[in-house]
Design a protein around this motif. Structure first.
Motif, mmCIF file in Angstrom:
data_model
loop_
_atom_site.group_PDB
_atom_site.id
_atom_site.type_symbol
_atom_site.label_atom_id
_atom_site.label_comp_id
_atom_site.label_asym_id
_atom_site.label_seq_id
_atom_site.Cartn_x
_atom_site.Cartn_y
_atom_site.Cartn_z
ATOM 1 N N LYS A 69 55.410 -60.043 -15.962
ATOM 2 C CA LYS A 69 56.927 -59.455 -15.978
ATOM 3 C C LYS A 69 57.096 -58.395 -16.898
ATOM 4 C CE LYS A 69 61.637 -61.208 -15.707
ATOM 5 N NZ LYS A 69 62.518 -62.394 -15.994
ATOM 6 N N ALA A 70 57.545 -57.337 -16.319
ATOM 7 C CA ALA A 70 58.058 -56.111 -17.276
ATOM 8 C C ALA A 70 59.338 -55.789 -17.139
ATOM 9 C CB ALA A 70 57.016 -55.118 -17.243
ATOM 10 N N LEU A 71 60.019 -55.179 -18.103
ATOM 11 C CA LEU A 71 61.342 -54.494 -18.060
ATOM 12 C C LEU A 71 61.236 -53.125 -18.386
ATOM 13 C CD1 LEU A 71 64.475 -54.581 -17.976
ATOM 14 C CD2 LEU A 71 64.528 -55.404 -20.281
ATOM 15 N N ASP A 72 61.601 -52.270 -17.613
ATOM 16 C CA ASP A 72 62.096 -50.862 -17.707
ATOM 17 C C ASP A 72 63.271 -50.320 -18.357
ATOM 18 O OD1 ASP A 72 61.639 -48.087 -17.712
ATOM 19 O OD2 ASP A 72 61.417 -47.739 -15.864
ATOM 20 N N MET A 73 63.639 -50.457 -19.443
ATOM 21 C CA MET A 73 64.947 -50.406 -20.076
ATOM 22 C C MET A 73 65.471 -48.845 -20.163
ATOM 23 S SD MET A 73 67.493 -52.622 -20.934
ATOM 24 C CE MET A 73 68.686 -51.230 -20.249
ATOM 25 N N GLY A 74 66.436 -48.639 -19.360
ATOM 26 C CA GLY A 74 67.007 -47.118 -19.360
ATOM 27 C C GLY A 74 65.986 -46.468 -18.666
#
Length: 699
Positions: A500-505
């Motif tokens: 799981k990954a988060l692309d923040m902004g």
């Protein structure tokens, strides 16, 4: 019922202190009405019930309007401290069935009603104090800090009305009558409708920023169109007139419904309007808190799909083509009626602003030069999808008010209802809802030959979003590789787990899709709904269109498909959400990677993000930051800069050193490198920057 009605604040005047008191009275009146309507709910337990599956429980809306004040005041750097960061996160977003509205109940731990009431008191006190202390010059402009207060007030006025609709959808066992909320006591047989001719004319819509009443961004600008002669119904369609459609099998006959209408029928199982109840062999009518005998001469409450189906039915029956009015045609009806704008208009002439009733009333009660209910009673669905006028600009405090609805799926509603107040009853107001939404809305029909001319793709006219589309999905310039793709490649070198990954902004979402080539699930989050709307469109519709500026007003129109990009096999791994990096909802957690691309120097308080980001990562999870460290006070007050200044001793403070100090407690620094990126402004002008990339592994 006039104690609930109050005219909107004017932006001009001569006495500043008198204006402050006018704003204060308007604020408290709004706050009082909003809290009063929640007395309809029978007990605190009902706050945790949903009126329908596509909505949050009512506790969300009870907290939402108060947190709106705080979130906007913080974002615009008018106040520094939050009152309750948890509330201001969970109550922030989720009111319009957008792809990024998170309605999954398991993600939320709703607070106690009594705690939200106490929170609302604190917000009331804070805003009251700001009204007294914020700088104020007259006339009030959009740049004034007080404008944000007015924005919060008008936002709450909207939710007064929409919350009343939700309360009306609650099972009767969950609501109770409130003594002050009197419904219209009279009704009769349905009146026979007839057509009135309206002469054609050139219509100019929109207003400029010198207008003396508050406006939302979509009201400003200019749109002109010549409208041919047309005819309009004298009355709104009544329950009695609509009854013919129902009894003739209108809901069962698919020829009267378009594709969206047939989908609505299949999902809802509707056989009649939402607020009709069939019992003991006859239809009755649901008001806010009770059932009454069907008021045949009151306007029918329907969604746009039902209104359109009725027009097709009537067209076939009469051999005349009927449709809903366009926005431009409605303006000619408004002018024909001799109406002006609030405050010139007095509510005693119409059923609005809670002046007469907490319900509809007969369609022949309030007339305007021979046409009835031009304003008030119920909103009137139009055939015009909302769009931005020429010169449209988003307000920086609320960039997701209008733009996400410029999707050809939100139809304008016209004229206001019995529950409308504030900006909702102004001449230039423009509100739109999805066609299947129930509202305090009905319709009138027209016989017309006029076309509707609107721009079909908002991203072709949104210069900032188009610029980012070019940056992420467009051509490479000056020999510099695509930054979004390169950032995803860097991430793949250092991550151990790819769950799981988060692309923040995430901006317009290119890196989010790229990461999905490696990760099982990727969430893209951006503060701007305008930006994430691009990723959502690419995922759901398979393409995006945007304009790349070449020279002056000249642009090159571009279109990119999901097949060209190679994302058709990974799109289901991707989701997009609107969120504040400095105050994310708690459910955004358990990531193996968090990538924050060119983000930290655009946050109003980057330290808040950095000090808590480790809590959202799994063990040995990786945080990657990229930034050119372009610190500027328009984004971040200087006291919150992480670098780019001298401290009290005169020593230079570099951002990377501050990052090491903040993140060193929970992270090991693995890697630092420079990475170029180029943003095209025109064919001959580019922003050529160098971001520092730092890679951190959670200890």
């Amino acid at each position: 019922m006039s104690k609930f009605s109050l005219y909107p604040v004017t932006l001009d005047g001569l006495d500043i202190e008198a204006k402050r008191e006018e704003i204060r009275a308007y604020f408290h009146n709004t706050y009082d009405i909003f809290e009063k309507i929640f007395e309809v709910l029978k007990s605190d337990e009902i706050f945790y019930q949903k009126s329908e599956p596509t909505r949050h429980p009512m506790i969300f809306y009870f907290g939402h309007t108060a947190t709106f004040f705080i979130n906007k005041l913080v974002y615009m750097k008018i106040i520094k401290e939050r009152i309750n960061s948890e509330f201001e996160s969970i109550f922030a977003v989720g009111v319009d069935e957008m792809e990024w509205d998170d309605l999954e109940s398991s993600r939320y731990k709703w607070p106690k009603v009594e705690d939200v009431r106490e929170y609302r008191k604190k917000v009331r006190s804070l805003v009251d104090g700001l009204i007294s202390s914020l700088p104020l010059t007259l006339p009030i402009t959009q740049e004034s800090p007080i404008w944000i207060i007015l924005m919060g007030i008008e936002h709450e006025r909207i939710h007064i009305e929409t919350s009343l609709v939700l309360h009306r959808q609650m099972p009767l066992k969950n609501v109770k009558e409130v003594r002050e909320f009197n419904i219209c006591p009279h009704s009769s047989e349905a009146v026979k409708n007839e057509m009135i001719k309206i002469e054609g004319a050139n219509v100019v819509l929109g207003k400029d920023k010198s207008h003396n009443l508050y406006g939302w961004d979509n009201e400003y600008g200019k749109y002109s169109q010549y409208v041919d002669d047309f005819k309009t119904s004298k009355y709104l369609v009544s329950n009695g007139e609509f009854m013919e459609f129902v009894k003739d099998g209108g809901y069962e006959n698919e020829e009267f419904w378009d594709d969206e209408g047939r989908k609505f029928l299949k999902i809802s199982g509707a056989k009649h309007p939402t607020f009709w109840v069939f019992e003991n062999g006859k239809f009755r009518y649901r008001t806010l808190c009770k059932l009454i005998d069907m008021p045949l001469d009151w306007p029918v409450d329907v969604n746009a799909l039902e209104a359109e189906a009725f027009c097709r039915y009537k067209s076939k029956k009469d051999g005349v083509f009927y449709s809903l009015p366009s926005e431009a045609e409605y303006r000619l009806i408004y002018d024909y009626a001799g109406l002006r704008d609030i405050p010139d208009f007095h509510e005693s002439r119409a059923n609005l602003n809670f002046y007469h009733y907490f319900s509809s009333c007969p369609v022949n009660e309030f007339g305007f030069n021979g046409i009835y209910d031009v304003v008030g009673n119920v909103w009137q669905w139009s055939r015009t999808p909302i769009f931005g006028f020429e010169g449209f600009e988003v307000h920086p405090a609320y960039d997701d008010f209008s733009v996400p609805t410029f999707d050809n799926r939100h139809a304008l509603i016209l004229g206001s209802s019995w529950a409308s107040s504030g900006n909702l009853i102004m001449k230039h107001s423009r509100y739109a809802f999805r066609k299947h939404f129930p509202q305090n809305a009905g319709f009138r029909y027209v016989v017309s030959n006029s076309d509707i001319k609107i721009e079909q793709d908002v991203y072709e006219s949104d210069e900032l979003v188009s610029q980012y589309c070019e940056f992420q999905y467009g051509d490479a310039y000056l020999g510099v590789k695509n930054f979004a793709i390169e950032c995803a490649k860097i991430a793949s070198k250092f991550v151990k787990n790819y769950t799981k990954a988060l692309d923040m902004g995430c901006a317009t979402g290119r890196t989010t899709f790229e990461l999905a080539k490696s990760f099982n699930k990727v969430e893209g989050i951006d503060f701007s709904a305008r930006f994430i709307g691009v990723g959502v469109k690419l995922k759901n519709e398979g393409y995006i269109a945007f304009s790349s500026k070449t020279e002056g007003d000249l642009v090159q129109k571009k279109r990119v498909s999901i097949e060209e990009l190679g994302y058709e096999k990974v799109k289901e791994k991707v989701s997009f959400w609107q969120g504040d990096a400095c105050n994310l909802k708690p459910n955004f957690n358990s990531y193996d990677l968090i990538l924050a691309t060119n983000l930290i120097d655009r946050l109003y308080n980057p330290k808040l993000f950095l000090e808590s980001v480790h809590n959202r990562l799994n063990n040995e999870g990786v945080l990657i930051l990229t930034s050119p460290y372009t610190w500027q006070e328009s984004s971040t007050k200087k006291e919150f800069w992480l670098g780019g200044y001298r401290d009290e001793s005169g020593k230079e403070v570099k951002t990377i050193d501050t990052l090491k100090a903040i993140l060193g407690k929970n992270f090991e620094l693995l890697h630092v490198e420079d990475r170029e990126f180029v943003i095209k402004e025109t064919a001959r002008k580019f922003q050529h920057s160098v971001a520092e990339v730092s890679v951190w592994r959670k200890k």
